[in-house]
Motif scaffolding. Structure first.
Motif, PDB file in Angstrom:
ATOM      1  N   VAL A   1       0.949  -0.821   0.546  1.00 45.26           N
ATOM      2  CA  VAL A   1      -0.304  -0.030   0.153  1.00 45.26           C
ATOM      3  C   VAL A   1       1.364   1.492  -0.226  1.00 45.26           C
ATOM      4  CG1 VAL A   1      -1.355   1.221   1.395  1.00 45.26           C
ATOM      5  CG2 VAL A   1      -1.360  -1.358   1.294  1.00 45.26           C
ATOM      6  N   ASP A   2       2.054   1.226   1.084  1.00 47.83           N
ATOM      7  CA  ASP A   2       2.953   2.435   1.541  1.00 47.83           C
ATOM      8  C   ASP A   2       3.863   3.022  -0.484  1.00 47.83           C
ATOM      9  OD1 ASP A   2       2.176   2.193   4.234  1.00 47.83           O
ATOM     10  OD2 ASP A   2       3.805   1.760   3.529  1.00 47.83           O
ATOM     11  N   SER A   3       4.093   2.545  -1.122  1.00 51.44           N
ATOM     12  CA  SER A   3       4.948   2.687  -2.196  1.00 51.44           C
ATOM     13  C   SER A   3       3.652   3.072  -3.430  1.00 51.44           C
ATOM     14  CB  SER A   3       5.436   1.290  -2.887  1.00 51.44           C
ATOM     15  OG  SER A   3       4.561   0.747  -2.620  1.00 51.44           O
ATOM     16  N   PHE A   4       2.508   2.621  -3.315  1.00 50.54           N
ATOM     17  CA  PHE A   4       1.538   3.311  -3.759  1.00 50.54           C
ATOM     18  C   PHE A   4       0.873   4.588  -4.143  1.00 50.54           C
ATOM     19  CE2 PHE A   4      -3.290   2.929  -5.575  1.00 50.54           C
ATOM     20  CZ  PHE A   4      -3.025   2.645  -6.880  1.00 50.54           C
ATOM     21  N   ALA A   5       0.836   4.716  -2.506  1.00 45.17           N
ATOM     22  CA  ALA A   5       0.210   5.979  -1.973  1.00 45.17           C
ATOM     23  C   ALA A   5       1.371   7.292  -2.789  1.00 45.17           C
ATOM     24  CB  ALA A   5       0.198   5.988  -0.526  1.00 45.17           C
ATOM     25  N   LYS A   6       2.465   6.611  -2.472  1.00 49.90           N
ATOM     26  CA  LYS A   6       3.652   7.477  -2.925  1.00 49.90           C
ATOM     27  C   LYS A   6       3.577   8.060  -4.086  1.00 49.90           C
ATOM     28  CE  LYS A   6       7.715   7.634   0.033  1.00 49.90           C
ATOM     29  NZ  LYS A   6       7.628   5.914   1.372  1.00 49.90           N
ATOM     30  N   GLU A   7       3.138   7.233  -5.315  1.00 46.31           N
ATOM     31  CA  GLU A   7       2.752   6.719  -6.139  1.00 46.31           C
ATOM     32  C   GLU A   7       1.666   8.048  -6.533  1.00 46.31           C
ATOM     33  OE1 GLU A   7       1.730   4.732 -10.351  1.00 46.31           O
ATOM     34  OE2 GLU A   7       2.378   3.386  -8.689  1.00 46.31           O
ATOM     35  N   VAL A   8       0.684   7.497  -5.867  1.00 45.47           N
ATOM     36  CA  VAL A   8      -0.085   9.273  -5.965  1.00 45.47           C
ATOM     37  C   VAL A   8      -0.025   9.825  -5.698  1.00 45.47           C
ATOM     38  CG1 VAL A   8      -2.872   9.956  -5.179  1.00 45.47           C
ATOM     39  CG2 VAL A   8      -2.451   7.094  -5.453  1.00 45.47           C
ATOM     40  N   GLN A   9       0.825  10.697  -4.530  1.00 53.53           N
ATOM     41  CA  GLN A   9       0.883  11.572  -3.981  1.00 53.53           C
ATOM     42  C   GLN A   9       1.997  12.255  -4.868  1.00 53.53           C
ATOM     43  OE1 GLN A   9       3.343  11.003  -0.442  1.00 53.53           O
ATOM     44  NE2 GLN A   9       3.900  13.845   0.150  1.00 53.53           N
ATOM     45  N   GLN A  10       3.069  10.958  -5.599  1.00 55.19           N
ATOM     46  CA  GLN A  10       4.085  12.160  -6.460  1.00 55.19           C
ATOM     47  C   GLN A  10       3.123  13.069  -7.582  1.00 55.19           C
ATOM     48  OE1 GLN A  10       7.019  12.601  -5.822  1.00 55.19           O
ATOM     49  NE2 GLN A  10       7.269  13.681  -7.188  1.00 55.19           N
ATOM     50  N   LYS A  11       2.415  11.612  -7.411  1.00 56.34           N
ATOM     51  CA  LYS A  11       1.206  12.098  -9.041  1.00 56.34           C
ATOM     52  C   LYS A  11       1.077  14.212  -8.809  1.00 56.34           C
ATOM     53  CE  LYS A  11       0.154   7.640 -11.951  1.00 56.34           C
ATOM     54  NZ  LYS A  11       0.430   8.646 -12.921  1.00 56.34           N
ATOM     55  N   LEU A  12       0.114  13.687  -7.312  1.00 56.03           N
ATOM     56  CA  LEU A  12      -0.535  14.549  -7.012  1.00 56.03           C
ATOM     57  C   LEU A  12       0.753  16.658  -7.066  1.00 56.03           C
ATOM     58  CD1 LEU A  12      -3.198  13.416  -4.656  1.00 56.03           C
ATOM     59  CD2 LEU A  12      -3.577  14.464  -7.452  1.00 56.03           C
ATOM     60  N   LEU A  13       1.734  16.246  -6.447  1.00 58.65           N
ATOM     61  CA  LEU A  13       3.357  16.906  -5.570  1.00 58.65           C
ATOM     62  C   LEU A  13       3.144  17.843  -7.199  1.00 58.65           C
ATOM     63  CD1 LEU A  13       4.921  15.794  -3.309  1.00 58.65           C
ATOM     64  CD2 LEU A  13       3.596  17.202  -2.741  1.00 58.65           C
ATOM     65  N   SER A  14       3.410  16.522  -8.556  1.00 55.73           N
ATOM     66  CA  SER A  14       3.695  16.815  -9.449  1.00 55.73           C
ATOM     67  C   SER A  14       2.893  17.989 -10.392  1.00 55.73           C
ATOM     68  CB  SER A  14       4.753  16.143 -10.734  1.00 55.73           C
ATOM     69  OG  SER A  14       3.037  15.715 -10.927  1.00 55.73           O
ATOM     70  N   GLN A  15       1.703  17.604 -10.392  1.00 54.56           N
ATOM     71  CA  GLN A  15       0.481  18.916 -10.151  1.00 54.56           C
ATOM     72  C   GLN A  15       0.803  20.059  -9.733  1.00 54.56           C
ATOM     73  OE1 GLN A  15      -1.122  18.348 -13.541  1.00 54.56           O
ATOM     74  NE2 GLN A  15       1.057  16.967 -13.972  1.00 54.56           N
ATOM     75  N   GLY A  16       1.422  20.093  -8.987  1.00 51.58           N
ATOM     76  CA  GLY A  16       0.896  21.975  -8.136  1.00 51.58           C
ATOM     77  C   GLY A  16       0.331  21.429  -6.788  1.00 51.58           C
ATOM     78  N   PHE A  17      -0.069  20.058  -6.599  1.00 43.26           N
ATOM     79  CA  PHE A  17      -0.844  19.821  -4.980  1.00 43.26           C
ATOM     80  C   PHE A  17       0.125  20.331  -4.136  1.00 43.26           C
ATOM     81  CE2 PHE A  17      -4.347  18.727  -8.695  1.00 43.26           C
ATOM     82  CZ  PHE A  17      -5.149  19.083  -8.308  1.00 43.26           C
TER      83      PHE A  17
END
Lengths: 465, 465
Positions: free
Chosen positions: B297-313
């Motif tokens: 779950v953790d690395s999946f969560a990190k992937e999601v976080q990365q997607k959002l951070l890269s879009q400026g959220f």
């Protein structure tokens, strides 16, 4: 403009005034107005600081500007150090206040009462906070913009730890943080452990970051302090240990100020004005169109600007009418913009741009499709060149002397054997108005004292601001 | 947590404390500590302000906090309005100061002496400056976090113009700026021209932006002032005209404060805690992983976080151990994070994420490749929903009355015919502790006065903070 080398002090005042960094005509001595250009540069410096501390889980807070006499008096030694140097608020409206309040000279006394409420258990530590606020000193000496003033733009980090070892780790982490910041500002420095009589009141020891301005005077641009449990005992900052007992927290602080801007101005500028490192520059790239009747220079310039803005560069186009390109070149050079782009008929026709770096006026012709990549390369080159030039002056002005009389002909940092005693330091200090910066923590070479001949280490002395 | 509707005042204090916005245990009344979470929210509000004014060529400055009595006394009416309400610095170190100095209550007296140096000719106008600083009031009434305090986080814009017409254009531009800011903060408001006896000392007229907090009391969250030449005549701000003569500048100001944060807290929150509009939220999206022994779950969560951070959220993952997902949901709801993402076994297996909006707890299942687009849509939806809900309450609490006795049973804004005379307003005010907010500039309907029966217009009255 004044000659920087021969009249540094006049050059410094002039460049601050004409580039629009600060206006010191405000009717209170040592309290100056931050003009838009100066404030932007300082905010960029603040951003480098924030980025470094935020990435290490420091959290930003803001404490009130006023500190009651009671808060200050908790720590007698601390208040003694400040009572004569602060502004006192004694009246609210028409009535005298029951308890006088000081404009914060620094925030230990404001913060640590709250720390004692916040720190309860082991789990609350380490506590790592910082604030960027103004602090106040009732300065009676001659004031100087960004260097010696009464209202000081200030960064202060305060930490609390569950062991002395952890607070020492914090001290080392400050060195990493400071390494990042000073490198982005292209500032050389030496670390000196201040002699005991010159450390921060209440500190176990103080490490200072000293740089050197033209004219050979040193400038303290940062300090880190190891407080041990000195303050936590006074302000009752303690935590519950696993075994049920209570322990006082170990504390450290890290302070920086607008002196960073003073150092940037003084160290990098030249006889044409300011030179800002790219990370500090309010405008990193200025585009100057050279009017043409044959081609559309303006829309080509806009295209270039758009390319640079979209890559995150701080870029502006100088489209002022009634000014020649030559006037604009000088104007932006004086304001220290690290790179300008010249765009005229030839550039539009050939689809290129001329990139000129401020510090050496070197020109690079870049095809428009690569202009962002070239800008990045050139700005990095400017950063390296400013660093190299600053380091060179810094190293050239570090003088090892073996004879007290050599002080007469020496500027910059003077390094000499010193036994560590105040008496000997004062003999050096008095001779030519030198100050004692202290010993370098990394230099353990044994050296006999230049004054008394007893065994000692290298001490550093300088005239300073 | 307290019930927001029935105990708004207690709810307000509690939510500020437990969500970590501000600590009011600092030992000076009305001077509170900005905690990290509260400071971040305020800095986000400041950013919305800066973006709106910077895009209209306002420039940021910072003036000193101290103003001498001489500066203040230039304008007798001005000092009279403030002398009783400010903190006075009377001592520097151990010595009494020759001239007492006030902590700025607002900066007209600090700025306008400098304006008279800066404004020389027509070409220097319009001058458009602003600063974001703390201002100080020696408040003797009961204090309340972010609403009535002694150290106030403050935005103040000051302009100077070459004609009254241009200064009136500025007043209209302020309305556009305020429209942008209030819309990003999802705050409803009404504009009221304050009665003459309640306008800013020295202003020709004052327009105020009033919103409504639960409990039916209004809160002034912004003001714009038309000064005409009142201040420029006193502080000698004049410019050379084309014909060689001199003319006094026309001036305006625009003020906002941390009351914006008070309004955001009070208007949007609910019985579970804060609800931040996306533009204000320190964290816009929190990802809560639901532990699983079968999938990572953790690395999946990190992937999601990365997607959002890269879009400026502004996005964080709550990976605290020893806390259940349910605890974390409550914790972040209390802190007002507008959207959370739940990621468990099912989500990892199906390559999706569950997006939950804070205000209505609606769940949306989104494929991971579209998570940023969905986040954007949902945050926009949250903004719209908060705006609608706030507008609804606002409109429902706007009451037209034709009979003085109706005041007894009325909360919110009371609109009634008013002749404009102070005497009649005071009769309304005294009756049930209502205040006179003034008349709406856009409402020119004729209405006879509810008190004296003479011809008038709609006036707005309310109990207020």
């Amino acid at each position: 403009m004044e000659n920087k080398k021969s009249n540094f002090s006049e050059w410094y005042n002039e460049v601050i005034e004409i580039s629009g960094l600060s206006d010191k005509r405000y009717p209170i001595k040592g309290m100056n107005v931050w003009m838009p250009y100066g404030l932007k540069a300082m905010q960029n410096i603040d951003r480098t600081i924030r980025e470094s501390v935020d990435s290490r889980n420091f959290q930003e807070v803001q404490f009130p500007v006023l500190i009651t006499r009671d808060q200050l008096s908790v720590e007698f030694e601390h208040v003694k150090g400040f009572e004569k140097e602060v502004f006192w608020v004694t009246r609210g409206g028409m009535e005298p206040l029951e308890v006088e309040m000081a404009l914060r000279p620094t925030s230990e006394a404001a913060m640590y009462g709250m720390f004692s409420l916040w720190v309860r258990s082991h789990a609350d530590l380490p506590l790592r906070l910082y604030q960027i606020v103004n602090v106040y000193r009732y300065e009676t000496k001659h004031t100087r913009s960004f260097i010696r003033i009464r209202e000081i733009h200030f960064f202060e980090a305060h930490t609390a730890h569950d062991s002395y070892e952890d607070s020492e780790r914090q001290m080392r982490q400050y060195m990493d943080i400071w390494g990042e910041i000073s490198s982005r500002l292209c500032l050389p420095f030496e670390v000196h452990q201040r002699p005991d009589w010159d450390k921060f009141p209440g500190a176990k020891y103080t490490l200072a970051f000293d740089t050197l301005l033209p004219g050979g005077r040193s400038l303290q641009i940062g300090t880190i302090h190891q407080y041990g449990t000195n303050f936590s005992k006074t302000y009752d900052i303690k935590y519950l240990k696993d075994d049920g007992g209570h322990e006082y927290a170990n504390q450290t602080t890290f302070g920086l100020s607008e002196r960073l801007l003073a150092a940037v101005i003084g160290i990098h500028g030249d006889d044409h004005g300011l030179i800002f490192p790219p990370d500090v520059a309010p405008t990193q790239v200025v585009i100057v169109p050279i009017p043409s009747k044959k081609v559309d220079v303006d829309s080509f310039a806009k295209e270039v600007q758009q390319k640079l803005l979209s890559q995150g560069f701080r870029c502006t186009t100088d489209d002022r009418e009634n000014y020649t390109p030559g006037f604009k070149y000088n104007d932006w050079e004086m304001r220290g913009v690290p790179m300008r782009i010249e765009i005229g008929e030839r550039e539009v026709t050939s689809g290129t741009a001329v990139l000129v770096s401020r510090h050496d006026r070197k020109k690079t012709k870049a095809p428009i499709e690569d202009v962002a990549a070239w800008t990045s390369t050139i700005l990095q080159g400017i950063k390296d060149a400013l660093t190299d030039k600053a380091n060179k002056y810094f190293r050239e002005n570090m003088h090892h002397i073996c004879n007290l009389d050599d002080l007469a002909k020496t500027e910059g940092f003077v390094i000499a054997g010193w036994c560590g005693e105040r008496e000997c330091a004062e003999k050096i200090e008095e001779r030519y108005e030198f100050g004692t910066l202290g010993i370098s923590p990394d230099d353990s070479e044994e050296k006999s004292c230049i004054v008394c001949g007893k065994p000692g280490r290298n001490g550093t002395f300088s005239r300073s601001y």
